[in-house]
Design a protein around this motif. Structure first.
Motif, PDB file in Angstrom:
ATOM      1  N   ILE A 160       0.838  -1.208   0.000  1.00 14.62           N
ATOM      2  CA  ILE A 160       0.000   0.000   0.000  1.00 14.62           C
ATOM      3  C   ILE A 160       0.869   1.254   0.000  1.00 14.62           C
ATOM      4  CG2 ILE A 160      -1.701   1.317   1.318  1.00 14.62           C
ATOM      5  CD1 ILE A 160      -2.761  -1.419   2.353  1.00 14.62           C
ATOM      6  N   ALA A 161       1.880   1.272   0.885  1.00 13.22           N
ATOM      7  CA  ALA A 161       2.774   2.429   0.936  1.00 13.22           C
ATOM      8  C   ALA A 161       3.540   2.584  -0.374  1.00 13.22           C
ATOM      9  CB  ALA A 161       3.756   2.288   2.097  1.00 13.22           C
ATOM     10  N   GLY A 162       3.890   1.447  -0.981  1.00 12.03           N
ATOM     11  CA  GLY A 162       4.643   1.487  -2.225  1.00 12.03           C
ATOM     12  C   GLY A 162       3.871   2.095  -3.382  1.00 12.03           C
ATOM     13  N   ILE A 163       2.551   1.954  -3.364  1.00  8.22           N
ATOM     14  CA  ILE A 163       1.737   2.589  -4.411  1.00  8.22           C
ATOM     15  C   ILE A 163       1.953   4.098  -4.383  1.00  8.22           C
ATOM     16  CG2 ILE A 163      -0.632   3.125  -5.111  1.00  8.22           C
ATOM     17  CD1 ILE A 163      -1.400   0.295  -4.172  1.00  8.22           C
ATOM     18  N   GLY A 164       1.896   4.679  -3.181  1.00  7.80           N
ATOM     19  CA  GLY A 164       2.130   6.111  -3.056  1.00  7.80           C
ATOM     20  C   GLY A 164       3.552   6.496  -3.417  1.00  7.80           C
ATOM     21  N   GLY A 165       4.516   5.663  -3.032  1.00 14.74           N
ATOM     22  CA  GLY A 165       5.905   5.958  -3.339  1.00 14.74           C
ATOM     23  C   GLY A 165       6.165   5.985  -4.835  1.00 14.74           C
ATOM     24  N   GLN A 166       5.636   5.002  -5.550  1.00 16.65           N
ATOM     25  CA  GLN A 166       5.817   4.970  -7.004  1.00 16.65           C
ATOM     26  C   GLN A 166       5.077   6.129  -7.666  1.00 16.65           C
ATOM     27  OE1 GLN A 166       7.814   2.953  -8.779  1.00 16.65           O
ATOM     28  NE2 GLN A 166       8.510   2.077  -6.852  1.00 16.65           N
ATOM     29  N   MET A 167       3.947   6.488  -7.105  1.00 13.98           N
ATOM     30  CA  MET A 167       3.195   7.627  -7.618  1.00 13.98           C
ATOM     31  C   MET A 167       4.025   8.906  -7.510  1.00 13.98           C
ATOM     32  SD  MET A 167      -0.604   8.741  -6.346  1.00 13.98           S
ATOM     33  CE  MET A 167      -0.034   9.207  -4.713  1.00 13.98           C
ATOM     34  N   THR A 168       4.704   9.082  -6.382  1.00 12.37           N
ATOM     35  CA  THR A 168       5.509  10.280  -6.177  1.00 12.37           C
ATOM     36  C   THR A 168       6.749  10.292  -7.060  1.00 12.37           C
ATOM     37  OG1 THR A 168       4.726  10.702  -3.935  1.00 12.37           O
ATOM     38  CG2 THR A 168       6.935  11.484  -4.467  1.00 12.37           C
ATOM     39  N   ILE A 169       7.358   9.132  -7.296  1.00 13.91           N
ATOM     40  CA  ILE A 169       8.523   9.073  -8.184  1.00 13.91           C
ATOM     41  C   ILE A 169       8.170   9.618  -9.566  1.00 13.91           C
ATOM     42  CG2 ILE A 169      10.014   7.482  -9.464  1.00 13.91           C
ATOM     43  CD1 ILE A 169      10.087   5.743  -6.932  1.00 13.91           C
ATOM     44  N   VAL A 170       7.038   9.182 -10.098  1.00 11.80           N
ATOM     45  CA  VAL A 170       6.608   9.656 -11.412  1.00 11.80           C
ATOM     46  C   VAL A 170       6.229  11.131 -11.347  1.00 11.80           C
ATOM     47  CG1 VAL A 170       4.870   9.393 -13.231  1.00 11.80           C
ATOM     48  CG2 VAL A 170       5.863   7.372 -12.153  1.00 11.80           C
ATOM     49  N   ALA A 171       5.539  11.532 -10.282  1.00 16.96           N
ATOM     50  CA  ALA A 171       5.104  12.927 -10.154  1.00 16.96           C
ATOM     51  C   ALA A 171       6.300  13.875 -10.075  1.00 16.96           C
ATOM     52  CB  ALA A 171       4.222  13.086  -8.913  1.00 16.96           C
ATOM     53  N   VAL A 172       7.343  13.484  -9.348  1.00 18.99           N
ATOM     54  CA  VAL A 172       8.532  14.334  -9.254  1.00 18.99           C
ATOM     55  C   VAL A 172       9.182  14.493 -10.625  1.00 18.99           C
ATOM     56  CG1 VAL A 172      10.886  14.468  -8.344  1.00 18.99           C
ATOM     57  CG2 VAL A 172       8.995  13.923  -6.813  1.00 18.99           C
ATOM     58  N   GLY A 173       9.267  13.391 -11.386  1.00 17.32           N
ATOM     59  CA  GLY A 173       9.816  13.482 -12.729  1.00 17.32           C
ATOM     60  C   GLY A 173       9.022  14.433 -13.615  1.00 17.32           C
ATOM     61  N   LEU A 174       7.708  14.325 -13.553  1.00 11.20           N
ATOM     62  CA  LEU A 174       6.846  15.225 -14.327  1.00 11.20           C
ATOM     63  C   LEU A 174       6.979  16.670 -13.849  1.00 11.20           C
ATOM     64  CD1 LEU A 174       3.631  13.017 -14.503  1.00 11.20           C
ATOM     65  CD2 LEU A 174       5.079  13.662 -16.442  1.00 11.20           C
ATOM     66  N   HIS A 175       7.082  16.841 -12.532  1.00 14.62           N
ATOM     67  CA  HIS A 175       7.178  18.181 -11.949  1.00 14.62           C
ATOM     68  C   HIS A 175       8.470  18.875 -12.395  1.00 14.62           C
ATOM     69  CE1 HIS A 175       5.695  20.515  -8.158  1.00 14.62           C
ATOM     70  NE2 HIS A 175       5.974  21.317  -9.165  1.00 14.62           N
ATOM     71  N   VAL A 176       9.584  18.148 -12.293  1.00 10.08           N
ATOM     72  CA  VAL A 176      10.877  18.712 -12.692  1.00 10.08           C
ATOM     73  C   VAL A 176      10.900  18.999 -14.190  1.00 10.08           C
ATOM     74  CG1 VAL A 176      13.359  18.216 -12.888  1.00 10.08           C
ATOM     75  CG2 VAL A 176      12.144  17.674 -10.772  1.00 10.08           C
ATOM     76  N   TYR A 177      10.315  18.101 -14.982  1.00  8.23           N
ATOM     77  CA  TYR A 177      10.298  18.330 -16.431  1.00  8.23           C
ATOM     78  C   TYR A 177       9.425  19.536 -16.783  1.00  8.23           C
ATOM     79  CZ  TYR A 177      10.380  17.277 -21.412  1.00  8.23           C
ATOM     80  OH  TYR A 177      10.576  17.354 -22.772  1.00  8.23           O
ATOM     81  N   GLU A 178       8.325  19.715 -16.044  1.00  8.44           N
ATOM     82  CA  GLU A 178       7.469  20.875 -16.286  1.00  8.44           C
ATOM     83  C   GLU A 178       8.203  22.174 -15.963  1.00  8.44           C
ATOM     84  OE1 GLU A 178       3.880  22.523 -13.775  1.00  8.44           O
ATOM     85  OE2 GLU A 178       3.129  20.974 -15.129  1.00  8.44           O
ATOM     86  N   LEU A 179       9.032  22.152 -14.907  1.00  7.40           N
ATOM     87  CA  LEU A 179       9.755  23.350 -14.503  1.00  7.40           C
ATOM     88  C   LEU A 179      10.939  23.667 -15.419  1.00  7.40           C
ATOM     89  CD1 LEU A 179       9.855  22.855 -10.616  1.00  7.40           C
ATOM     90  CD2 LEU A 179       8.415  24.446 -11.897  1.00  7.40           C
ATOM     91  N   THR A 180      11.548  22.602 -16.006  1.00  7.13           N
ATOM     92  CA  THR A 180      12.800  22.812 -16.740  1.00  7.13           C
ATOM     93  C   THR A 180      12.734  22.460 -18.218  1.00  7.13           C
ATOM     94  OG1 THR A 180      13.628  20.579 -16.272  1.00  7.13           O
ATOM     95  CG2 THR A 180      14.076  22.294 -14.629  1.00  7.13           C
ATOM     96  N   GLY A 181      11.848  21.525 -18.588  1.00  9.49           N
ATOM     97  CA  GLY A 181      11.824  21.026 -19.964  1.00  9.49           C
ATOM     98  C   GLY A 181      13.062  20.225 -20.318  1.00  9.49           C
ATOM     99  N   SER A 182      13.778  19.696 -19.313  1.00  7.09           N
ATOM    100  CA  SER A 182      15.062  19.027 -19.532  1.00  7.09           C
ATOM    101  C   SER A 182      15.027  17.582 -19.045  1.00  7.09           C
ATOM    102  CB  SER A 182      16.177  19.778 -18.798  1.00  7.09           C
ATOM    103  OG  SER A 182      17.368  19.034 -18.773  1.00  7.09           O
TER     104      SER A 182
END
Length: 424
Positions: free
Chosen positions: A19-41
């Motif tokens: 159950i905890a891992g579902i949230g963890g994997q969700m955040t891993i992807v979200a951080v990648g999307l967040h950083v890409y949105e901020l930088t485009g890199s």
């Protein structure tokens, strides 16, 4: 399902981690999307994992020492608390609307370090909760939970980021993370059996001396490093979704979830894996197949790039559906092949290593499993930046197949490893 019936403590630990891992994997992807949105890199996305590499290596080694010196339940509980607080920090940064990158790097590094220590302690705990003959089944159940995590988590991330934003996505992870504590708090006290060493350089040296005299365990680490260094295209997914296949966050979620679907399906049909005795050969073949699927994913991207079929759009309706489907199948194949390798590598480590050394060896193993992908992120980020997005997976898959064949040829003891008489 036998380990769940035999050991209620294992069942609680397994369910809480899933159950905890579902949230963890969700955040891993979200951080990648967040950083890409901020930088485009893509490089900036890759650096999220790369910067955590050195601290994770230290955490794996130190976490292994802690697991071999103290109550493993307390070690897991303390490190899980740190990871939970770091996740709360990500949520606060997102709600605050900050566009500065360093908090993402710092907090994800802190989360990765804590998760490395937790994983080390947890894996050292499992052989104390189930019998040796059920260790392959316990590892397969780990594949089931991982499949659920990486199927549901990234899919949720894609949907939540697109619909309610990053703040709510991280907040939901904070809530899901609390399930991890339920599995750990209810465990009995689990202290190492046999001679114990206080954490320090001598404890590390003892573990490394054991590994030096354990060719089969050592080779299981090496082949996994090869697979994770050259066969982890995940840092490319935001660029693939934006510039190659199209579809944006939804494509990222689909591709990430596809490998987990392969893991999950493979685990559900893994009953006969427990009958296989030549674990070294099984590991080698499964990683070679993994490499073939990685190369296939790269070939899909290369075809689109070289034929002018790329779709630079974040709208899923404008994406290349045929290419997305084939790419997802390739990623599902990598998930299934990696799961087979993981089952045999976990079983080899848990059955061939004595209990009072298991934490330190598990710590090194955790560094390999979690650190290898970070090296892979750097490899992917640099090569994609210098050459093209499709080059890292295509070249990497070919390198994996060649290097695994060489490793098997050069290590007879690994080829002949028999689970009926496990030797490190």
């Amino acid at each position: 399902m036998s380990p769940l019936r035999q050991s209620p403590a294992f069942a609680r630990l397994w369910a809480g981690s899933a159950i905890a891992g579902i949230g963890g994997q969700m955040t891993i992807v979200a951080v990648g999307l967040h950083v890409y949105e901020l930088t485009g890199s893509t490089f900036a996305v890759a650096m999220v994992g790369t910067l955590a590499l050195i601290p994770m290596i230290a955490a794996g080694l130190y976490g292994g020492m802690l697991a071999d010196a103290f109550d493993r339940r307390r070690v897991a509980l303390a490190s899980s608390s740190v990871a939970w607080l770091a996740t709360i920090g990500l949520a606060l940064v997102a709600w605050g609307g900050s566009e500065v990158l360093w908090p993402f790097y710092v907090l994800t590094t802190l989360t990765s370090v804590a998760a490395t220590i937790t994983g080390t302690a947890r894996q050292a705990i499992v052989p104390r909760l189930v019998s040796r003959e059920l260790l392959p089944a316990a590892s397969a159940l780990g594949g089931v939970s991982m499949g659920v995590m990486v199927t549901v988590g990234p899919a949720l991330a894609g949907v939540l980021v697109a619909s309610v934003g990053f703040g709510w996505t991280y907040t939901i992870d904070v809530i899901l993370f609390s399930a991890a504590f339920l599995g750990i708090v209810t465990l009995p006290s689990i202290r190492p059996e046999g001679e114990r060493h206080r954490p320090g350089l001598e404890s590390v040296r003892t573990g490394l001396r054991f590994l030096k005299g354990a060719p089969n365990i050592r080779m299981s680490f090496i082949v996994d490093i090869i697979a994770m260094t050259f066969g982890r295209p995940h840092a490319l997914f935001p660029a693939v979704g934006a510039l190659v296949i199209g579809g944006g966050a939804v494509t990222v979620g689909i591709l990430t979830a596809a490998s987990a679907v392969g893991t999950l399906v493979c685990s559900l049909f893994s009953g006969r894996i427990g009958l296989v005795r030549k674990h070294g050969i099984a590991i080698g073949w499964s990683i070679a197949v993994y490499g073939a699927f990685v190369a296939g994913f790269g070939a899909v991207l290369a075809f689109l790039a070289l034929t002018g079929g790329t779709r630079p759009t974040t709208d899923i309706e404008g994406a290349s559906i045929v290419a997305l489907t084939i790419a997802a199948v390739m990623m599902a194949g990598t998930g299934a092949a990696d799961n087979v390798s993981s089952i045999f590598r976990n079983t080899m480590l848990q059955s061939a290593v004595p209990d009072n050394m298991r934490g330190r060896l598990q710590g090194i193993f955790t560094v390999v499993v979690t650190g290898g992908p970070r090296v892979g992120d750097f490899y992917v980020g640099v090569l994609a930046l210098v050459v093209a997005v499709w080059v890292p997976p295509l070249l990497g898959g070919i390198l994996i197949m060649a290097l695994i064949a060489l490793c098997l040829r050069l290590t007879p003891s690994f080829r002949h490893y028999n689970a009926d008489s496990p030797t490190p």
